[in-house]
Write a protein that holds these residues in place. Structure first.
Motif, PDB file in Angstrom:
ATOM      1  N   VAL A 219      22.670  40.938 -22.747  1.00 45.16           N
ATOM      2  CA  VAL A 219      22.855  42.393 -22.776  1.00 45.16           C
ATOM      3  C   VAL A 219      23.520  42.870 -21.484  1.00 45.16           C
ATOM      4  N   SER A 220      23.119  42.290 -20.339  1.00 43.80           N
ATOM      5  CA  SER A 220      23.731  42.739 -19.082  1.00 43.80           C
ATOM      6  C   SER A 220      25.215  42.405 -19.034  1.00 43.80           C
ATOM      7  N   THR A 221      25.589  41.234 -19.554  1.00 41.57           N
ATOM      8  CA  THR A 221      26.980  40.813 -19.451  1.00 41.57           C
ATOM      9  C   THR A 221      27.886  41.503 -20.461  1.00 41.57           C
ATOM     10  N   PHE A 222      27.395  41.659 -21.701  1.00 43.32           N
ATOM     11  CA  PHE A 222      28.273  42.149 -22.762  1.00 43.32           C
ATOM     12  C   PHE A 222      27.915  43.544 -23.255  1.00 43.32           C
ATOM     13  N   GLY A 223      26.720  44.035 -22.928  1.00 40.90           N
ATOM     14  CA  GLY A 223      26.268  45.306 -23.469  1.00 40.90           C
ATOM     15  C   GLY A 223      26.649  46.497 -22.611  1.00 40.90           C
ATOM     16  N   ALA A 224      25.889  47.575 -22.778  1.00 41.53           N
ATOM     17  CA  ALA A 224      26.203  48.836 -22.111  1.00 41.53           C
ATOM     18  C   ALA A 224      26.413  48.705 -20.589  1.00 41.53           C
ATOM     19  N   PRO A 225      25.578  47.905 -19.868  1.00 43.76           N
ATOM     20  CA  PRO A 225      25.761  47.873 -18.413  1.00 43.76           C
ATOM     21  C   PRO A 225      27.140  47.377 -17.979  1.00 43.76           C
ATOM     22  N   SER A 226      27.847  46.637 -18.842  1.00 40.56           N
ATOM     23  CA  SER A 226      29.117  46.047 -18.419  1.00 40.56           C
ATOM     24  C   SER A 226      30.305  46.992 -18.642  1.00 40.56           C
ATOM     25  N   VAL A 227      30.082  48.105 -19.323  1.00 40.56           N
ATOM     26  CA  VAL A 227      31.204  48.987 -19.645  1.00 40.56           C
ATOM     27  C   VAL A 227      31.812  49.600 -18.390  1.00 40.56           C
ATOM     28  N   LEU A 228      30.949  49.964 -17.446  1.00 33.18           N
ATOM     29  CA  LEU A 228      31.465  50.542 -16.208  1.00 33.18           C
ATOM     30  C   LEU A 228      32.404  49.556 -15.519  1.00 33.18           C
ATOM     31  N   ALA A 229      32.048  48.270 -15.564  1.00 39.18           N
ATOM     32  CA  ALA A 229      32.893  47.243 -14.950  1.00 39.18           C
ATOM     33  C   ALA A 229      34.258  47.181 -15.629  1.00 39.18           C
ATOM     34  N   THR A 230      34.248  47.156 -16.958  1.00 39.99           N
ATOM     35  CA  THR A 230      35.508  47.138 -17.701  1.00 39.99           C
ATOM     36  C   THR A 230      36.351  48.353 -17.355  1.00 39.99           C
TER      37      THR A 230
ATOM     38  N   ALA B  77      39.850  43.880  -4.619  1.00 42.20           N
ATOM     39  CA  ALA B  77      38.972  44.986  -4.198  1.00 42.20           C
ATOM     40  C   ALA B  77      38.151  45.497  -5.382  1.00 42.20           C
ATOM     41  N   SER B  78      38.830  45.652  -6.529  1.00 46.42           N
ATOM     42  CA  SER B  78      38.109  46.142  -7.708  1.00 46.42           C
ATOM     43  C   SER B  78      37.083  45.118  -8.185  1.00 46.42           C
ATOM     44  N   LEU B  79      37.481  43.838  -8.149  1.00 44.24           N
ATOM     45  CA  LEU B  79      36.536  42.790  -8.534  1.00 44.24           C
ATOM     46  C   LEU B  79      35.328  42.799  -7.595  1.00 44.24           C
ATOM     47  N   GLY B  80      35.590  43.056  -6.325  1.00 44.29           N
ATOM     48  CA  GLY B  80      34.496  43.138  -5.352  1.00 44.29           C
ATOM     49  C   GLY B  80      33.542  44.268  -5.694  1.00 44.29           C
ATOM     50  N   ALA B  81      34.095  45.411  -6.050  1.00 44.26           N
ATOM     51  CA  ALA B  81      33.253  46.554  -6.422  1.00 44.26           C
ATOM     52  C   ALA B  81      32.425  46.223  -7.658  1.00 44.26           C
ATOM     53  N   VAL B  82      33.077  45.595  -8.640  1.00 46.93           N
ATOM     54  CA  VAL B  82      32.361  45.197  -9.855  1.00 46.93           C
ATOM     55  C   VAL B  82      31.232  44.224  -9.506  1.00 46.93           C
ATOM     56  N   ALA B  83      31.522  43.284  -8.617  1.00 42.91           N
ATOM     57  CA  ALA B  83      30.508  42.301  -8.228  1.00 42.91           C
ATOM     58  C   ALA B  83      29.304  42.993  -7.585  1.00 42.91           C
ATOM     59  N   ILE B  84      29.567  43.933  -6.674  1.00 48.35           N
ATOM     60  CA  ILE B  84      28.467  44.618  -5.988  1.00 48.35           C
ATOM     61  C   ILE B  84      27.615  45.405  -6.980  1.00 48.35           C
ATOM     62  N   PHE B  85      28.294  46.221  -7.790  1.00 49.72           N
ATOM     63  CA  PHE B  85      27.581  47.026  -8.783  1.00 49.72           C
ATOM     64  C   PHE B  85      26.712  46.149  -9.684  1.00 49.72           C
ATOM     65  N   THR B  86      27.356  45.092 -10.205  1.00 45.49           N
ATOM     66  CA  THR B  86      26.674  44.268 -11.195  1.00 45.49           C
ATOM     67  C   THR B  86      25.502  43.522 -10.575  1.00 45.49           C
TER      68      THR B  86
ATOM     69  N   THR C 292      21.659  44.094 -11.775  1.00 42.81           N
ATOM     70  CA  THR C 292      20.913  43.012 -12.405  1.00 42.81           C
ATOM     71  C   THR C 292      19.699  42.627 -11.561  1.00 42.81           C
ATOM     72  N   TRP C 293      19.889  42.606 -10.260  1.00 38.26           N
ATOM     73  CA  TRP C 293      18.822  42.250  -9.322  1.00 38.26           C
ATOM     74  C   TRP C 293      17.658  43.230  -9.433  1.00 38.26           C
ATOM     75  N   ASN C 294      17.953  44.488  -9.771  1.00 37.53           N
ATOM     76  CA  ASN C 294      16.937  45.538  -9.817  1.00 37.53           C
ATOM     77  C   ASN C 294      16.337  45.755 -11.197  1.00 37.53           C
TER      78      ASN C 294
ATOM     79  N   VAL D 197      20.145  51.659  -0.429  1.00 33.74           N
ATOM     80  CA  VAL D 197      20.800  51.339  -1.700  1.00 33.74           C
ATOM     81  C   VAL D 197      20.694  49.845  -1.993  1.00 33.74           C
ATOM     82  N   VAL D 198      20.755  49.028  -0.945  1.00 32.95           N
ATOM     83  CA  VAL D 198      20.745  47.583  -1.176  1.00 32.95           C
ATOM     84  C   VAL D 198      19.346  46.975  -1.101  1.00 32.95           C
TER      85      VAL D 198
END
Lengths: 280, 323
Positions: free
Chosen positions: A146-157, A196-205, A209-211, B143-144
């Motif tokens: 769900v995290s990878t393909f579901g709603a949480p991933s739309v922001l990344a796309t 840069a965008s991939l970095g932002a996606v990585a941080i967000f994701t 997921t960690w939380n 935040v982190v």
């Protein structure tokens, strides 16, 4: 007169900002220092800002009361797998939505955007039932899928699409004239520019997921499968009372590594978030 | 999201530039072959995401609508069609009004607290002084920190004999039992959440403020405009798209709050901090009423949908675009 006032103002500014920062920094300080206090000192009055009789017993207890290292591994591998997979799949979808014209592309994009409208909390009941029927409750699959393909991933796309839209067409045309296939253009031309965008996606994701808390609480029952946020709340004594110093030791182990990474990568972190195309 | 969703769907066509020379047959054939390859790659590239949304968002949405008309007690293993019974229960459930009230209070409190503080911090930190990044780092750091870890520490600090009251006692103030008394419990949850995430909005505001052209504010200053006038009449309108974006993110995020409630107050005292998602969770996964849980999920969905539509309409009124 201006030059005379400046240093004084600067000091005043720094003092003001430091006072304002207290509620942001103090909890973390309190968490770390209290995790080294014996239980008697934890509620001492007046409160001690530094442990008087430091002990690592809370850490030993945290590691032995629950399979903490295993739970740590669970959280870590789930967050890493989801983050890497999201980076790949969101970059693919984002690129296609921005750059490739094929029948139904706009319709499919609207379908994906529905994911922005639907918080995952809305769908937790049917998702639980679906995974239950597949026999995947009490496994990590729901969290991963769900995290990878579901709603949480739309922001990344969405973030990736916003970046690829801004790529100059000429870059791709040149590559195409050289005979590069579309997939190769994506991987060899577009992706390296999207750091840069991939970095932002990585941080967000990763942070998301960690939380995660609701999902593991719903899907996981065995302590061996727990993720950290879930495990943190389970340090209770035989009477159901919270073992505060043990809980704080575990919380410290959860929070501090990410905090250290953040302090070192602070620049990329803040810039990545600021330039995600989310500026509006 | 503003200024982003509304731009024309920029789908760049393969070979659509004038240089592609659409006239000659050989070129044409090559173009067709290229675009046929593109179609396949296009579908392949979007397939994982589209299938994921269909399976994990659209299908579940249809299912909650379906479950909504059924009584489904997981423990008793009963599943039967009940028509609008769940919807009727929603309107007769004495807890629904206070739950929606708590949700609204939390959202409004969070939006005001978060956006107000974020804007204040961004304005204060938007200057070139040595050590300014240090302060930005301090305000961003929560935040982190892991959400549950952060919440646990605050739960520890806010206990009756916890650190906050300890500090208050040192200056002779007898603090309340923050998390166990009606009004302070909700206030505590809001404050804890504001400090956790205000850094995100602060960064977005900072980058917006840095996009405000110096010449404009300087020109206004030369024309004799005061600082307040410059901020209210020039800076605020120029960063309004970011304000809208952060408002949307913060409101939708506030409706999803769960971990903080579960860890800090368990919805109490009474049901004063039971927000909609927490109530949904209790009904579905503690009382095992999937049917009624689905009805509550629909309520949450409708609220998010309405808020998005309202904000979308408002955008036209007060968001200023440079172009």
């Amino acid at each position: 007169m201006r030059t005379e006032r400046r240093p004084a103002l600067r000091v005043l500014f720094s003092i003001g900002m430091s006072l304002l920062a207290i509620p942001f920094v103090f909890p973390t300080w309190w968490m770390i220092t209290s995790s080294f206090k014996p239980i008697g000192e934890i509620f001492a009055f007046p409160p001690t800002l530094w442990p008087q009789n430091p002990t690592i017993q809370p850490y030993i207890d945290a590691l032995t009361e629950q399979p903490f290292l295993l739970q740590y591994w669970n959280s870590m591998y789930i967050a890493v797998v989801v983050t890497v997979a999201t980076m790949v799949f969101s970059a693919m979808a984002g690129y296609a939505f921005a750059r490739i014209r094929f029948p139904g592309v706009n319709f499919l994009f609207v379908i994906v955007l529905v994911g922005l409208l639907v918080p995952s909390e809305v769908t937790i009941v049917p998702l639980f039932q679906m995974f239950n029927q597949l026999g995947l409750v009490n496994t990590h699959w729901p969290l991963l899928l769900v995290s990878t393909f579901g709603a949480p991933s739309v922001l990344a796309t969405f973030i990736m699409r916003q970046f690829f839209v801004t790529l100059p067409v000429e870059l791709e045309e040149a590559a195409r004239l050289d005979g590069l296939h579309r997939a190769a253009i994506w991987w060899r031309i577009a992706m390296p520019l999207a750091k840069a965008s991939l970095g932002a996606v990585a941080i967000f994701t990763f942070l998301h997921t960690w939380n995660l808390y609701l999902e593991p609480t719903v899907y996981l029952q065995s302590p061996d499968l727990f993720t950290l946020p879930q495990a943190l709340t389970r340090y209770t004594d035989a009477y159901g009372g919270q073992m505060w110093n043990v809980q704080l030791a575990a919380a410290t182990m959860t929070a501090v590594p990410v905090l250290i990474v953040f302090i070192f990568a602070q620049r990329q972190f803040v810039e990545g978030l600021a330039q995600t195309g989310l500026k509006g | 999201m503003s200024g982003v969703l509304d731009e024309a769907p920029v789908v760049l066509a393969a070979g659509a530039s004038p240089r592609a020379g659409a006239g000659r047959p050989a070129e044409k054939r090559r173009r067709r072959r290229l675009s046929r390859g593109d179609t396949l790659i296009g579908y392949l590239f979007v397939a994982p995401q589209v299938i994921g949304i269909l399976a994990f968002v659209i299908l579940p949405l249809a299912l909650i609508l379906y479950y909504n008309f059924h009584e489904w007690n997981v423990l008793a293993n009963t599943f039967r069609f009940v028509g609008t019974e769940n919807v009727e229960r929603l309107f007769s459930d004495p807890k629904v009004a206070p739950v929606l009230g708590a949700t609204a209070v939390f959202s409004i409190g969070l939006v005001i607290g978060n956006l107000g503080l974020a804007l204040l911090l961004a304005v204060l930190l938007n200057r070139k002084v040595r050590g300014i990044t240090f302060f930005r780092t301090l305000f961003f750091s929560p935040v982190v920190v892991s959400l549950v870890a952060w919440t646990i520490v605050w739960g520890f600090l806010l206990q009756d004999d916890g650190g906050i009251n300890g500090l208050l006692a040192m200056v002779g103030v007898d603090g309340p039992n923050w998390l166990r008394e009606g009004p302070t419990a909700m206030l505590s949850v809001i404050v804890v959440q504001v400090f956790k995430n205000v850094g995100l909005n602060m960064i977005l505001f900072l980058s917006a403020l840095q996009g405000v052209p110096r010449e404009v504010t300087e020109a206004a200053s030369i024309d004799g405009a005061g600082k307040a006038a410059i901020f209210g009449r020039i800076t605020l309108p120029l960063i309004s798209p970011t304000i809208l974006l952060t408002t949307i993110i913060t409101i939708v995020g506030s409706l999803q709050v769960f971990a903080q409630i579960a860890v800090l107050t368990q919805g109490g005292p009474g049901i004063s901090t039971t927000v909609l998602v927490y109530y949904l969770f209790q009904q579905a996964f503690e009382f095992h009423r999937f049917g009624y849980g689905s009805t509550l999920a629909l309520v949450l969905f409708v609220i998010v949908l309405l808020l998005t539509i309202v904000q979308w309409q408002l955008r036209k009124r007060w968001v200023f675009y440079e172009n």
